[in-house]
Design a protein around this motif. Sequence first.
Motif, PDB file in Angstrom:
ATOM      1  N   PHE A  36       0.849  -1.182   0.000  1.00 13.14           N
ATOM      2  CA  PHE A  36       0.000   0.000   0.000  1.00 13.14           C
ATOM      3  C   PHE A  36       0.887   1.235   0.000  1.00 13.14           C
ATOM      4  CE2 PHE A  36      -2.628  -3.222   1.815  1.00 13.14           C
ATOM      5  CZ  PHE A  36      -3.929  -2.899   1.457  1.00 13.14           C
ATOM      6  N   MET A  37       0.557   2.197  -0.823  1.00 19.14           N
ATOM      7  CA  MET A  37       1.230   3.494  -0.823  1.00 19.14           C
ATOM      8  C   MET A  37       0.166   4.539  -0.517  1.00 19.14           C
ATOM      9  SD  MET A  37       4.416   2.964  -1.540  1.00 19.14           S
ATOM     10  CE  MET A  37       4.977   4.569  -1.989  1.00 19.14           C
ATOM     11  N   LEU A  38       0.341   5.252   0.604  1.00 15.33           N
ATOM     12  CA  LEU A  38      -0.618   6.274   1.013  1.00 15.33           C
ATOM     13  C   LEU A  38      -0.113   7.658   0.649  1.00 15.33           C
ATOM     14  CD1 LEU A  38      -1.458   4.958   4.579  1.00 15.33           C
ATOM     15  CD2 LEU A  38      -2.929   4.860   2.566  1.00 15.33           C
ATOM     16  N   ASP A  39      -1.033   8.532   0.265  1.00 12.71           N
ATOM     17  CA  ASP A  39      -0.730   9.941   0.055  1.00 12.71           C
ATOM     18  C   ASP A  39      -0.980  10.633   1.393  1.00 12.71           C
ATOM     19  OD1 ASP A  39      -0.560  12.603  -0.609  1.00 12.71           O
ATOM     20  OD2 ASP A  39      -2.257  12.584  -1.998  1.00 12.71           O
ATOM     21  N   LEU A  40       0.033  10.624   2.271  1.00 10.77           N
ATOM     22  CA  LEU A  40      -0.128  11.172   3.616  1.00 10.77           C
ATOM     23  C   LEU A  40      -0.492  12.650   3.616  1.00 10.77           C
ATOM     24  CD1 LEU A  40       2.666   9.283   5.581  1.00 10.77           C
ATOM     25  CD2 LEU A  40       0.219   8.814   5.514  1.00 10.77           C
ATOM     26  N   PRO A  41       0.157  13.501   2.808  1.00 11.21           N
ATOM     27  CA  PRO A  41      -0.261  14.902   2.787  1.00 11.21           C
ATOM     28  C   PRO A  41      -1.728  15.067   2.342  1.00 11.21           C
ATOM     29  CG  PRO A  41       1.907  14.696   1.810  1.00 11.21           C
ATOM     30  CD  PRO A  41       1.379  13.297   2.017  1.00 11.21           C
ATOM     31  N   GLY A  42      -2.150  14.247   1.380  1.00 13.22           N
ATOM     32  CA  GLY A  42      -3.535  14.307   0.934  1.00 13.22           C
ATOM     33  C   GLY A  42      -4.507  13.880   2.016  1.00 13.22           C
ATOM     34  N   LEU A  43      -4.169  12.824   2.749  1.00 12.95           N
ATOM     35  CA  LEU A  43      -5.018  12.372   3.853  1.00 12.95           C
ATOM     36  C   LEU A  43      -5.058  13.407   4.973  1.00 12.95           C
ATOM     37  CD1 LEU A  43      -3.941   8.636   3.988  1.00 12.95           C
ATOM     38  CD2 LEU A  43      -6.163   9.508   3.261  1.00 12.95           C
ATOM     39  N   GLU A  44      -3.909  14.014   5.274  1.00 15.23           N
ATOM     40  CA  GLU A  44      -3.864  15.052   6.297  1.00 15.23           C
ATOM     41  C   GLU A  44      -4.701  16.257   5.882  1.00 15.23           C
ATOM     42  OE1 GLU A  44       0.280  15.833   6.920  1.00 15.23           O
ATOM     43  OE2 GLU A  44       0.557  14.021   8.127  1.00 15.23           O
ATOM     44  N   ALA A  45      -4.647  16.624   4.595  1.00 17.71           N
ATOM     45  CA  ALA A  45      -5.419  17.762   4.100  1.00 17.71           C
ATOM     46  C   ALA A  45      -6.917  17.523   4.238  1.00 17.71           C
ATOM     47  CB  ALA A  45      -5.063  18.046   2.642  1.00 17.71           C
TER      48      ALA A  45
END
Length: 64
Positions: A36-45
């Motif tokens: 799994f690769m998460l878009d952490l900045p996108g999830l935080e936003a």
Amino acid sequence: MQEEIADLLGLTAVHVNRMLHELEGRSLLRRTGRDFMLDLPGLEAMNMIASRTYVQKPPWLPSA
């Protein structure tokens, strides 16, 4: 894998599956096999996860 995630989070595998598909649809998650690769900045936003600093790397997490 989804069953394991569901067990760890106390959710049903069906719910985990739906959420993974929703995150993929929003380009916040990419899956390649069992990875799994998460878009952490996108999830935080989206306020889906709290911004935090990880002070300890879990031993099971592979190197980047």
